[in-house]
Design a protein around this motif. Structure first.
Motif, PDB file in Angstrom:
ATOM      1  N   GLY A 208      47.602  43.253  35.629  1.00 34.63           N
ATOM      2  CA  GLY A 208      48.410  42.721  36.602  1.00 34.63           C
ATOM      3  C   GLY A 208      47.465  41.533  37.246  1.00 34.63           C
ATOM      4  O   GLY A 208      46.356  41.008  36.838  1.00 34.63           O
ATOM      5  N   GLY A 209      47.742  41.286  38.594  1.00 34.24           N
ATOM      6  CA  GLY A 209      47.113  40.197  39.020  1.00 34.24           C
ATOM      7  C   GLY A 209      46.362  40.849  40.549  1.00 34.24           C
ATOM      8  O   GLY A 209      46.555  42.055  40.796  1.00 34.24           O
ATOM      9  N   ASN A 210      45.854  39.940  41.189  1.00 37.06           N
ATOM     10  CA  ASN A 210      45.129  40.544  42.588  1.00 37.06           C
ATOM     11  C   ASN A 210      45.490  39.398  43.487  1.00 37.06           C
ATOM     12  O   ASN A 210      45.325  38.139  43.156  1.00 37.06           O
ATOM     13  N   ARG A 211      45.695  39.698  44.536  1.00 37.20           N
ATOM     14  CA  ARG A 211      45.901  38.779  45.473  1.00 37.20           C
ATOM     15  C   ARG A 211      44.613  38.208  46.336  1.00 37.20           C
ATOM     16  O   ARG A 211      43.690  39.016  46.686  1.00 37.20           O
ATOM     17  N   VAL A 212      44.228  36.912  46.322  1.00 34.81           N
ATOM     18  CA  VAL A 212      43.086  36.243  46.819  1.00 34.81           C
ATOM     19  C   VAL A 212      43.595  35.622  48.283  1.00 34.81           C
ATOM     20  O   VAL A 212      44.386  34.682  48.223  1.00 34.81           O
ATOM     21  N   PHE A 213      43.068  36.015  49.329  1.00 37.60           N
ATOM     22  CA  PHE A 213      43.531  35.444  50.632  1.00 37.60           C
ATOM     23  C   PHE A 213      42.505  34.176  50.931  1.00 37.60           C
ATOM     24  O   PHE A 213      41.318  34.173  50.365  1.00 37.60           O
TER      25      PHE A 213
ATOM     26  N   ALA B 148      33.274  35.317  41.194  1.00 41.98           N
ATOM     27  CA  ALA B 148      33.015  36.661  40.618  1.00 41.98           C
ATOM     28  C   ALA B 148      33.872  37.753  41.008  1.00 41.98           C
ATOM     29  O   ALA B 148      34.707  38.701  40.481  1.00 41.98           O
ATOM     30  N   VAL B 149      33.850  37.909  42.425  1.00 46.48           N
ATOM     31  CA  VAL B 149      34.774  39.130  42.824  1.00 46.48           C
ATOM     32  C   VAL B 149      36.256  38.608  42.789  1.00 46.48           C
ATOM     33  O   VAL B 149      36.975  39.583  42.499  1.00 46.48           O
ATOM     34  N   ILE B 150      36.652  37.312  42.944  1.00 48.32           N
ATOM     35  CA  ILE B 150      37.966  37.072  42.850  1.00 48.32           C
ATOM     36  C   ILE B 150      38.557  37.647  41.440  1.00 48.32           C
ATOM     37  O   ILE B 150      39.566  38.096  41.067  1.00 48.32           O
ATOM     38  N   PHE B 151      37.879  37.207  40.257  1.00 50.02           N
ATOM     39  CA  PHE B 151      38.442  37.284  38.978  1.00 50.02           C
ATOM     40  C   PHE B 151      37.926  38.643  38.468  1.00 50.02           C
ATOM     41  O   PHE B 151      38.346  39.129  37.535  1.00 50.02           O
ATOM     42  N   LEU B 152      36.878  39.495  38.922  1.00 52.40           N
ATOM     43  CA  LEU B 152      36.321  40.728  38.097  1.00 52.40           C
ATOM     44  C   LEU B 152      36.147  41.819  39.306  1.00 52.40           C
ATOM     45  O   LEU B 152      35.733  42.916  38.768  1.00 52.40           O
ATOM     46  N   GLY B 153      36.432  41.475  40.520  1.00 51.52           N
ATOM     47  CA  GLY B 153      35.991  42.641  41.703  1.00 51.52           C
ATOM     48  C   GLY B 153      37.161  43.652  41.598  1.00 51.52           C
ATOM     49  O   GLY B 153      36.891  44.402  42.514  1.00 51.52           O
ATOM     50  N   HIS B 154      38.356  43.771  40.917  1.00 49.93           N
ATOM     51  CA  HIS B 154      39.315  44.576  41.252  1.00 49.93           C
ATOM     52  C   HIS B 154      39.388  45.438  40.098  1.00 49.93           C
ATOM     53  O   HIS B 154      39.496  45.278  39.012  1.00 49.93           O
ATOM     54  N   ARG B 155      39.413  46.726  40.285  1.00 45.86           N
ATOM     55  CA  ARG B 155      39.751  47.804  39.260  1.00 45.86           C
ATOM     56  C   ARG B 155      41.308  47.857  39.158  1.00 45.86           C
ATOM     57  O   ARG B 155      41.821  47.775  38.098  1.00 45.86           O
ATOM     58  N   ASP B 156      41.998  47.546  40.132  1.00 48.07           N
ATOM     59  CA  ASP B 156      43.601  47.370  40.073  1.00 48.07           C
ATOM     60  C   ASP B 156      43.889  46.527  41.399  1.00 48.07           C
ATOM     61  O   ASP B 156      43.083  46.248  41.764  1.00 48.07           O
ATOM     62  N   PRO B 157      45.007  46.068  41.476  1.00 47.56           N
ATOM     63  CA  PRO B 157      45.465  45.243  42.548  1.00 47.56           C
ATOM     64  C   PRO B 157      45.149  45.610  44.092  1.00 47.56           C
ATOM     65  O   PRO B 157      44.799  45.010  44.939  1.00 47.56           O
ATOM     66  N   TYR B 158      44.654  47.095  44.189  1.00 50.48           N
ATOM     67  CA  TYR B 158      44.340  47.371  45.345  1.00 50.48           C
ATOM     68  C   TYR B 158      42.897  48.230  45.600  1.00 50.48           C
ATOM     69  O   TYR B 158      42.774  48.363  46.868  1.00 50.48           O
ATOM     70  N   ARG B 159      42.307  48.184  44.621  1.00 52.41           N
ATOM     71  CA  ARG B 159      41.089  49.111  44.726  1.00 52.41           C
ATOM     72  C   ARG B 159      39.703  48.046  44.247  1.00 52.41           C
ATOM     73  O   ARG B 159      40.102  47.647  43.060  1.00 52.41           O
ATOM     74  N   PRO B 160      38.961  47.484  44.840  1.00 56.45           N
ATOM     75  CA  PRO B 160      37.807  46.851  44.534  1.00 56.45           C
ATOM     76  C   PRO B 160      36.771  47.727  43.858  1.00 56.45           C
ATOM     77  O   PRO B 160      36.463  48.752  44.265  1.00 56.45           O
ATOM     78  N   TRP B 161      35.940  46.954  42.988  1.00 56.56           N
ATOM     79  CA  TRP B 161      34.641  47.682  42.294  1.00 56.56           C
ATOM     80  C   TRP B 161      33.566  47.960  43.482  1.00 56.56           C
ATOM     81  O   TRP B 161      33.829  47.216  44.507  1.00 56.56           O
ATOM     82  N   PRO B 162      32.695  48.905  43.384  1.00 62.37           N
ATOM     83  CA  PRO B 162      31.835  49.035  44.474  1.00 62.37           C
ATOM     84  C   PRO B 162      30.831  47.977  44.581  1.00 62.37           C
ATOM     85  O   PRO B 162      30.270  47.544  45.796  1.00 62.37           O
ATOM     86  N   TRP B 163      30.392  47.182  43.715  1.00 63.53           N
ATOM     87  CA  TRP B 163      29.643  45.845  43.849  1.00 63.53           C
ATOM     88  C   TRP B 163      30.357  44.787  44.704  1.00 63.53           C
ATOM     89  O   TRP B 163      29.521  43.931  44.853  1.00 63.53           O
ATOM     90  N   ALA B 164      31.827  44.699  44.642  1.00 66.84           N
ATOM     91  CA  ALA B 164      32.502  43.629  45.289  1.00 66.84           C
ATOM     92  C   ALA B 164      32.481  44.035  46.625  1.00 66.84           C
ATOM     93  O   ALA B 164      33.499  44.354  47.226  1.00 66.84           O
ATOM     94  N   VAL B 165      31.509  43.791  47.600  1.00 66.56           N
ATOM     95  CA  VAL B 165      31.410  44.166  48.903  1.00 66.56           C
ATOM     96  C   VAL B 165      32.255  43.269  49.812  1.00 66.56           C
ATOM     97  O   VAL B 165      32.600  43.616  50.731  1.00 66.56           O
ATOM     98  N   THR B 166      32.683  42.048  49.237  1.00 59.76           N
ATOM     99  CA  THR B 166      33.264  41.212  50.063  1.00 59.76           C
ATOM    100  C   THR B 166      34.814  41.452  49.948  1.00 59.76           C
ATOM    101  O   THR B 166      35.548  41.064  50.826  1.00 59.76           O
ATOM    102  N   LEU B 167      35.274  42.543  49.250  1.00 55.33           N
ATOM    103  CA  LEU B 167      36.483  42.871  49.094  1.00 55.33           C
ATOM    104  C   LEU B 167      36.771  44.406  49.677  1.00 55.33           C
ATOM    105  O   LEU B 167      37.942  44.715  50.120  1.00 55.33           O
TER     106      LEU B 167
END
Length: 191
Positions: free
Chosen positions: A42-47, A145-164
């Motif tokens: 799926g995708g992720n929303r980038v604000f 990196a966070v925009i393209f690699l930071g999401h586990r799924d559309p609603y949950r970021p990885w722990p290293w993606a602190v900006t999300l």
């Protein structure tokens, strides 16, 4: 002091960038685009506000790069402390203004932008101590990196993606403040 302000181009770079950051967050706080995720389905929303802190970090990196080493070596005032004051003041003004906007608009993304400007500026300053030319690209690289690699799924970021992470996350806020503090400390002590 006036020479330092002119050399750092505070009135030309930092002040307009801070104002632009605040305007972008105020106008585009609810604007987003759906982008593909490279790790998840799926995708992720980038604000838009996720990209906005780059305006401040780039202006600060450019401002700090404008030095007059010959004059600064013989200056009476400690230019490293003045630079640290400039960084801290800029981030404080931007974060407080955006935090006020977030309270008024009840937008979680706006509150995240206030925290993210602290983290990304700290990252830029730390990178600048290690490699001055890479300082401008460190926050940009982190954001993408966070925009393209930071999401586990559309609603949950990885722990290293602190900006999300959500703005109410105290461990994330503590990490962002620690990175900023480490950046300022390294900047003052670096020769």
């Amino acid at each position: 002091m006036i020479l330092w302000l002119k050399a750092r181009r505070v009135h030309v770079l930092v002040a307009p960038a801070t104002l632009a950051f605040i305007v972008v967050v105020a106008v585009g706080y609810d604007q987003y685009v759906q982008l593909p995720s490279l790790l998840g389905s799926g995708g992720n929303r980038v604000f838009l506000v996720q990209l906005a802190p780059v305006v401040i970090t780039s202006a600060l990196a450019q401002s700090l790069a404008h030095r007059v080493p010959e004059i600064e070596k013989t200056a009476r005032r400690n230019t490293r402390l003045l630079d640290s004051a400039l960084i801290t003041t800029t981030v404080a003004v931007a974060a407080m203004a955006v935090w006020a906007l977030g309270d008024a608009s009840r937008s979680q993304e706006v509150l995240m932008a206030a925290r993210n400007v602290v983290f990304l500026t700290g990252l830029m300053v730390l990178t600048r101590v290690l490699h001055e030319q890479a300082a401008v690209m460190a926050p940009v690289t982190w954001v993408f990196a966070v925009i393209f690699l930071g999401h586990r799924d559309p609603y949950r970021p990885w722990p290293w993606a602190v900006t999300l992470h959500p703005p109410g996350s105290l461990p994330t806020l503590a990490l962002c403040l620690a990175v900023f503090g480490a950046g300022i400390t390294a900047h003052v002590r670096h020769r």
